[in-house]
Write a protein that holds these residues in place. Structure first.
Motif, PDB file in Angstrom:
ATOM      1  N   LEU A  40      -8.600  95.914 -18.461  1.00  0.00           N
ATOM      2  CA  LEU A  40      -8.501  97.186 -17.967  1.00  0.00           C
ATOM      3  C   LEU A  40      -8.649  97.022 -16.453  1.00  0.00           C
ATOM      4  O   LEU A  40      -7.893  97.420 -15.320  1.00  0.00           O
ATOM      5  N   ALA A  41      -9.685  96.521 -16.149  1.00  0.00           N
ATOM      6  CA  ALA A  41     -10.308  96.240 -14.715  1.00  0.00           C
ATOM      7  C   ALA A  41      -9.020  95.678 -13.758  1.00  0.00           C
ATOM      8  O   ALA A  41      -8.772  95.761 -12.679  1.00  0.00           O
ATOM      9  N   HIS A  45      -2.713 102.541 -21.794  1.00  0.00           N
ATOM     10  CA  HIS A  45      -3.540 101.928 -20.754  1.00  0.00           C
ATOM     11  C   HIS A  45      -2.579 101.399 -19.784  1.00  0.00           C
ATOM     12  O   HIS A  45      -2.661 100.683 -18.906  1.00  0.00           O
ATOM     13  N   ALA A  88     -12.443  90.648 -23.854  1.00  0.00           N
ATOM     14  CA  ALA A  88     -12.699  92.121 -23.650  1.00  0.00           C
ATOM     15  C   ALA A  88     -11.739  93.083 -23.031  1.00  0.00           C
ATOM     16  O   ALA A  88     -11.094  92.814 -21.988  1.00  0.00           O
ATOM     17  N   GLN A  89     -11.432  94.193 -23.830  1.00  0.00           N
ATOM     18  CA  GLN A  89     -10.238  95.093 -23.146  1.00  0.00           C
ATOM     19  C   GLN A  89     -10.742  95.680 -21.724  1.00  0.00           C
ATOM     20  O   GLN A  89     -10.167  95.987 -20.994  1.00  0.00           O
ATOM     21  N   GLU A  90     -12.109  95.959 -21.702  1.00  0.00           N
ATOM     22  CA  GLU A  90     -12.648  96.488 -20.383  1.00  0.00           C
ATOM     23  C   GLU A  90     -12.337  95.584 -19.237  1.00  0.00           C
ATOM     24  O   GLU A  90     -11.996  95.850 -18.067  1.00  0.00           O
ATOM     25  N   GLU A  91     -12.362  94.192 -19.413  1.00  0.00           N
ATOM     26  CA  GLU A  91     -12.241  93.104 -18.556  1.00  0.00           C
ATOM     27  C   GLU A  91     -10.567  93.350 -18.027  1.00  0.00           C
ATOM     28  O   GLU A  91     -10.447  93.320 -17.025  1.00  0.00           O
TER      29      GLU A  91
END
Length: 438
Positions: free
Chosen positions: A133-134, A158, A128-131
């Motif tokens: 990015l974090a 990003h 997942a991109q969200e993971e």
């Protein structure tokens, strides 16, 4: 471009003599005493700041050949200046998710012992991109990525590549092919022109030689740790001529006869990988399929189970052919020959890694003779075909004719008996045969 070839046996040098400092030498695995040939040649050139094109056999230690100089250089910079807020300095591009994960794990194992601030970030599809990015918020100093996912993140702003000082193309020949090259070009356009560029590969077709050379401008050095496109001497190759329709049965017979603890079976088509894995399971063989259409979690778990000996046989497409390391893998079997000859070298290079011995078996049918000829020409090996016990060859070779200067394959004529049998089958399966059935 200067060319370097091995000047010494690996046992006569240490990593310290190559320029690796005491801090990094102290965290190397206990069994890693002497550098391999590619490490002998590539490490000093990289530490001297030169661009490098390194060609070396599969399983010869290319990851540490570029990884050790990168880690040492970045670590020294972290110690000399406060760079907690700086962007990534090094980027390693690889063609597959599995290889990206493997390279990341290998480098992280060393980096985590050197410094808590030497962060390494994995960027690839299936996560997942969200993971991701974090994790990018931790300001990684080294990024390992597949081109597609990294380009997506750059396009969305990003991540920035404007501070990249070191670029590695691992499995460079694959990244220079049209499937990846457009994305790689776009990524390189986002980086500073002045950077150290490093290309590593086991194979490099002559058609890509000039393109590879154009990427290297900083006093480049070409490292040839082995003959171009060479197969490791520790790999025993056996090729058997079998009927096309007998390959699955022949595979099962070989697996049951020899009872190898681990076998990696290569096949070109994803659907065929699933079908063969199901046949093996029905035959009582612990098997699983691995290909790009499977969910990333399933892919990662299958590979982990295979490496941990919880699965005996993995039937894989060529996403497993590049760089993937399985400790002491005894056997690789080609259920079909790849149409690209360099892929053959990479496939069988999953065995006999790090100097161990290995066996590579290929089941070849008459329709694959052009592929076999290309492999023989590339590797400069005879690769004779043998017969396989209990699997007599009844298929006939395809005839070839010349038309307008071009080879054309003509299907063999069926014997008259086959035609008569087909007519009888058609008569049996006429509409009358199904009358009254629901």
């Amino acid at each position: 471009m200067t060319i370097l070839k091995p000047f010494s046996s690996p046992e006569s040098l240490t990593f310290a003599e190559l320029g690796i400092n005491a801090a990094l030498c102290s965290v190397l695995p206990a069994g890693l005493m002497h550098p391999t040939r590619v490490q002998q040649l590539a490490i000093p050139a990289m530490l001297a700041g030169r661009d490098v094109l390194a060609l070396s056999q599969t399983g010869s230690g290319k990851t540490l050949a570029f990884g050790l100089p990168l880690l040492q250089t970045i670590h020294q910079q972290l110690e000399s200046v406060s760079s907690s807020a700086s962007n990534a300095q090094a980027l390693v591009l690889v063609p597959t998710r599995e290889l990206a994960q493997q390279v990341t794990m290998a480098l992280h194992a060393l980096a985590s012992k050197l410094s808590s601030s030497l962060n390494i970030q994995l960027l690839c599809g299936g996560i997942a991109q969200e993971e991701q990015l974090a994790e990018l918020a931790a300001k990684p100093k080294l990024i390992v990525a597949t081109p597609g996912r990294l380009l997506d993140l750059c396009t969305q702003s990003h991540i920035s590549l404007d501070s990249i000082k070191y670029l590695v193309l691992d499995e460079a020949d694959r990244l220079l092919e049209m499937g990846f090259w457009p994305d790689v070009q776009k990524l390189m356009a986002m980086m500073p022109k002045r950077k150290q560029t490093l290309l590593f590969s086991a194979t490099l077709p002559e058609a890509l030689d000039s393109l590879a050379g154009k990427l290297l401008s900083n006093n480049p050095q070409r490292v040839e740790a082995s003959t171009r496109n060479a197969v490791a001497a520790e790999i025993e190759e056996r090729l058997y001529l079998v009927n096309k329709g007998s390959k699955a049965q022949a595979l099962i017979a070989l697996l049951k006869q020899y009872q190898w603890p681990q076998v990696l079976v290569f096949i070109s088509a994803r659907d065929d990988a699933d079908a063969i894995a199901k046949r093996l399971l029905k035959a009582g063989i612990n098997a699983a399929a691995l290909h790009g259409e499977k969910d990333q979690t399933v892919r990662s778990q299958t590979l982990a189970n295979f490496k941990a000996n919880r699965i005996q046989v993995v039937v894989a497409t060529d996403l497993m052919a590049r760089g993937i390391h399985v400790d002491a893998l005894p056997v690789v079997i080609n259920l079909d020959l790849p149409t690209s000859a360099p892929v053959y070298v990479h496939r069988i290079g999953r065995t006999a890694r790090a100097g161990a011995n290995g066996l590579a078996i290929s089941l070849v049918c008459h329709g694959e003779m052009l592929s076999l000829t290309a492999i023989r020409n590339l590797t400069a090996r005879e690769l004779p075909l043998a017969s396989l016990a209990d699997f007599p060859v009844t298929d006939k070779p395809s005839e070839r004719v010349r038309e307008n200067g071009t080879d054309n394959k003509v299907a063999p004529k069926r014997p008259p008996r086959d035609k008569q049998a087909n007519r009888r089958s058609l008569n049996k399966h006429s509409i009358k045969a199904f009358k009254g059935k629901r």
